[in-house]
Design an enzyme around this catalytic site. Sequence first.
Site, mmCIF file in Angstrom:
data_model
loop_
_atom_site.group_PDB
_atom_site.id
_atom_site.type_symbol
_atom_site.label_atom_id
_atom_site.label_comp_id
_atom_site.label_asym_id
_atom_site.label_seq_id
_atom_site.Cartn_x
_atom_site.Cartn_y
_atom_site.Cartn_z
ATOM 1 C CE LYS A 265 -3.212 2.574 3.030
ATOM 2 N NZ LYS A 265 -4.107 2.519 4.199
ATOM 3 C CG ASP A 270 -5.359 7.788 4.810
ATOM 4 O OD1 ASP A 270 -6.266 8.462 4.277
ATOM 5 O OD2 ASP A 270 -5.561 6.735 5.442
ATOM 6 C CE LYS A 277 -6.395 8.538 8.266
ATOM 7 N NZ LYS A 277 -7.028 7.400 8.937
ATOM 8 C CG ASP A 288 -1.805 5.063 5.010
ATOM 9 O OD1 ASP A 288 -1.677 3.975 5.603
ATOM 10 O OD2 ASP A 288 -2.886 5.470 4.546
ATOM 11 C CG ASP A 347 -9.737 7.382 6.852
ATOM 12 O OD1 ASP A 347 -8.665 7.330 6.201
ATOM 13 O OD2 ASP A 347 -9.780 7.560 8.087
ATOM 14 C CD GLU A 349 -6.597 5.233 2.538
ATOM 15 O OE1 GLU A 349 -7.594 5.311 3.271
ATOM 16 O OE2 GLU A 349 -5.457 4.972 2.974
ATOM 17 N NE ARG A 351 -10.855 -1.154 3.654
ATOM 18 C CZ ARG A 351 -11.457 -1.331 4.827
ATOM 19 N NH1 ARG A 351 -12.634 -1.932 4.886
ATOM 20 N NH2 ARG A 351 -10.874 -0.925 5.939
HETATM 21 N N1 BES Z 1 -4.230 4.383 6.951
HETATM 22 C C1 BES Z 1 -5.360 4.085 7.728
HETATM 23 C C2 BES Z 1 -5.103 3.009 8.785
HETATM 24 C C3 BES Z 1 -4.153 3.383 9.888
HETATM 25 C C4 BES Z 1 -4.625 3.863 11.087
HETATM 26 C C5 BES Z 1 -2.812 3.186 9.741
HETATM 27 C C6 BES Z 1 -3.756 4.155 12.106
HETATM 28 C C7 BES Z 1 -1.930 3.491 10.759
HETATM 29 C C8 BES Z 1 -2.416 3.971 11.950
HETATM 30 C C9 BES Z 1 -6.504 3.556 6.844
HETATM 31 O O1 BES Z 1 -6.529 4.039 5.558
HETATM 32 C C10 BES Z 1 -7.773 3.957 7.505
HETATM 33 O O2 BES Z 1 -7.982 5.113 7.663
HETATM 34 N N2 BES Z 1 -8.594 2.981 7.862
HETATM 35 C C11 BES Z 1 -9.838 3.225 8.514
HETATM 36 C C12 BES Z 1 -10.856 2.253 7.968
HETATM 37 C C13 BES Z 1 -12.257 2.543 8.404
HETATM 38 C C14 BES Z 1 -12.752 3.814 7.777
HETATM 39 C C15 BES Z 1 -13.125 1.380 7.990
HETATM 40 C C16 BES Z 1 -9.644 3.025 10.011
HETATM 41 O O3 BES Z 1 -8.901 2.119 10.395
HETATM 42 O O4 BES Z 1 -10.189 3.786 10.775
HETATM 43 ZN ZN ZN Z 2 -4.664 4.639 4.787
HETATM 44 ZN ZN ZN Z 3 -7.587 5.879 5.398
#
Ligand code: BES
Ligand code: ZN
Ligand code: ZN
Length: 506
Positions: A265, A270, A277, A288, A347, A349, A351
């Site tokens: 990824k 992000d 966020k 990220d 968010d 993204e 996947r």
């Molecule tokens: N990049 C984030 C995941 C992340 C969170 C990485 C904290 C490192 C530290 C990812 O893209 C994300 O934001 N995921 C969301 C998914 C949710 C919206 C289903 C999450 O984990 O909150």
């Molecule tokens: Zn991310």
């Molecule tokens: Zn994200």
Amino acid sequence: MNITAHIGSLTRHPVALSVLGVFEESGSLAARLPLTGAAKQGLVPLLESVHFRGQSKESVVLPTRGPFRSRWVAVVGLGKRKEFTLQHARVLGSVAIQTARNREFPSVAVQLPVHDRWHAAQVSQAITEGLVLGQYRFLTFKRQLKPQERFQVRQAFVVGTARDATAVQQGTRIGTVVAQAANFVRDLCNTPANVATPTYLADQARQLAKTHRLRCQVFSTPELKRLQMGGISSVTQGSVQPPRLVIMESTPATNTRPTVVFIGKGITFDSGGISIKPSGGMEKMKYDMSGAAAVLGILQASAALKLPFHLVGIFAACENLPSGSATKPGDIVTTHAGKTVEILNTDAEGRMILADCLAYAKRFHPQAVVDLATLTGACVVALGKYAIGMMGTDERLKHRLRAAGELSGERVWELPLWPDYTDGVRGDVSDLKNIGPPGEAGAIAAAAFLKEFTSYPWVHLDIAGTAWAEHADTWQPKGSTGVGVRLAIQMLRTWAEELSEAKGAR
Ligand code: BES
Ligand code: ZN
Ligand code: ZN
């Protein structure tokens, strides 16, 4: 820093600092200290006077007496002998390098501790990793440093006996390669998003490919359109930075070399997009792209070690930002695989871009595909910083990664990926939706989503909790950890040994 094996005794080696490990166990210091004669006799009373116990990370620097050719010796605790793992050897190496650096010693020699559970090659590799990882600092953007802050140890030695000569040499060579690759990954992930853009990552890939004679294809917006990479397009469309899809390939496929694909990824920043966020800590979302950086590190190290695989590295790199052109919640996009996805949270993204990469990987007919991604906050909640979340469809591949995790110290822990979880990502008005049921197994929902784009033995590694260190430790400063390289290379090396054994048996 140059690291080499030195065969002979620690005391005879002319360096600035000698380092030796002592186990924490019952018995006198005289019995536990792995030295002989006058060297031992000189050191024991000093160690006794400071009540040295041998706990892991405990260390004391003393002036030498007797036959030492160094003026200083550092004695470092190894913890209990029964509990000794390769991680303790890494700590030994990292404490050694930091002690030498803090005192501005130009050279350091570490004596290989002897332990019946571990082979000398493994221990010397781990010490070397500790030396190289422990030396790492991210100084690219520091313009006002004192000379002592810039000081670097020039020469390090791992000292072993003649019986272990080849093993120690092999260990230092492999340890140097993997730890340098991990440090390269750290540099990429620590670099801020205004510098480490998708274009920058693709340029890094090109450079690496040139150095190691790998094949490298870089797809930009027109090719991504032509290939109908709808997942990548949906994420990148809010940003002015052009996206990149990078495909790297080692030696062409042969019947004897399994094809292994690593996918990363590469979200260079992000923000969450329209589902933005909270601002606290958002600056960290420059990491990220740790999965993509790990793929680069894995290809670098496996090329340097000439591992006998047909390796493919794939990463999509883009930014996830809100703007007038950004994807909106409720938008439905068509992925490279042809499946449609309703974006319920912009968010989620990672996947989306991974879905396109996973579908693209099919054309290589791989024996194994491993993706690495800072995919979910839910994984951080579930496993914290000590374990990579592992989910996948192939028991052998999972087993290989689990075993490699224990050896490399980059441990993985499996979460279930039963078909039931797929129900949670089925779409109402599309084939899939990009989030699962609120508050339920977020790391698994993400993996269940990815699974829909795989058609080969596959494992997903969620490195959200392990790619970044909030606090410094001896082998890593605060910031990117460079996770993934050591794990993947260990897995490939063990696999390669199995292949050559099978060949020998035939
Ligand atoms: N990049 C984030 C995941 C992340 C969170 C990485 C904290 C490192 C530290 C990812 O893209 C994300 O934001 N995921 C969301 C998914 C949710 C919206 C289903 C999450 O984990 O909150
Ligand atoms: Zn991310
Ligand atoms: Zn994200």
